[in-house]
Design an enzyme around this catalytic site. Structure first.
Site, short mmCIF file in Angstrom:
data_model
loop_
_atom_site.label_atom_id
_atom_site.label_comp_id
_atom_site.label_asym_id
_atom_site.label_seq_id
_atom_site.Cartn_x
_atom_site.Cartn_y
_atom_site.Cartn_z
N GLY A 15 0.82 -1.20 0.00
CA GLY A 15 0.00 0.00 0.00
C GLY A 15 0.86 1.25 0.00
O GLY A 15 2.06 1.21 -0.26
N ASP A 111 -4.92 -2.12 -6.26
CA ASP A 111 -5.51 -2.50 -4.97
C ASP A 111 -7.03 -2.47 -5.05
O ASP A 111 -7.72 -3.35 -4.51
CB ASP A 111 -5.00 -1.59 -3.84
CG ASP A 111 -5.22 -0.11 -4.10
OD1 ASP A 111 -5.44 0.30 -5.26
OD2 ASP A 111 -5.14 0.67 -3.12
#
Length: 261
Positions: A15, A111
């Site tokens: 992330g 993501d």
């Protein structure tokens, strides 16, 4: 133990702030987790000698990365101890049961794409297909809408709590990042900032929930994931489930899909 090593699968989610990883006994949804962990991006270079040191070499890996090429290369260096072929998800027009309706499918954050695939897997697992709201609460917040057929209709992107507070801090005199409570009628600055940021996020989620309910003609399943999901959840007025592993579930679904082809 040999069978575990033969089929074990490493899922990696990089992330904006942290790298999360999990090693599974096999590359399919619902597989047993053998080991898992998380490190801040600045600590990636210690993975092979640190968290990964005792792990048996995984048979395969699949990763999701939104932190750029330099970070990806640092992770690949850490994977070299296992001589593993690194594979990374690239957003495409379809994958894992999701039809990507983005104007430029390859520009959808991987993501978000993978979380939608994980969410679609959860929807189908529960029987009757229905629309799904996929919420990720991390450094940024995304609220993505999937219809009952698994088509990605579109999604909201907004700053996470930290970014909002930093923006206020730099743009206004005398505001400090607060440790306030979420209350309905804040009567001090700390509570005002904490409540404002939380209600901005929950307000966006509830608005998209309304859009999707109207489009689908039924209430969608709302699945939330991300490091700060637990903070936002209590202030959300719609039924929702917190699923920490949503991106990993998507990676497992993609990998098993690939093996089945």
């Amino acid at each position: 133990a040999d069978t575990l090593r033969v089929m074990s699968f490493l899922a990696i989610d990089i992330g904006n702030t942290r790298l999360k990883w999990a090693c599974y006994a096999s590359p399919q949804p619902g597989a047993v987790v053998l080991a898992q962990g998380a490190v801040f991006l600045e600590n990636i270079d210690a993975l092979a000698e640190g968290e990964w040191k005792g792990l048996s070499a995984p048979h395969s890996m699949l990763g999701c990365n939104v932190a750029g090429d330099a970070v990806r290369r640092r992770v690949e260096e850490q994977l070299e101890v296992w001589e593993l072929e690194p594979r990374w998800v690239v957003s495409g027009a379809r994958g894992g049961g999701v039809h990507n309706g983005y104007d430029h499918p390859s520009r959808l954050g991987t993501d978000r794409f993978v979380a939608q695939i994980g969410a679609r897997h959860h929807v189908l697992q529960r029987g009757l297909p229905r629309a799904c709201l996929v919420v990720m609460v991390g450094t940024a917040v995304t609220v993505d809408a999937l219809d009952a057929e698994g088509r990605f209709l579109g999604g909201l992107i907004l700053p996470g709590h930290g970014i909002m507070l930093n923006a206020l801090q730099s743009g206004t005199a005398g505001l400090r990042v607060p440790t306030g409570e979420v209350v309905e009628f804040p009567t001090n600055t700390s509570d005002g900032l904490t409540s404002g940021g939380t209600y901005a996020i929950t307000g966006a989620i509830e608005r998209m929930h309304r859009h999707l309910s109207m489009r689908a003609g039924a209430e969608p399943l709302t699945l939330m994931t991300g490091g700060a999901g637990w903070k936002v959840g209590p202030a959300l007025t719609i039924a929702h489930e917190l699923i920490d592993s949503l991106i990993f579930d998507g990676l497992l679904a993609l990998q098993s899909h690939r093996l089945a082809l």
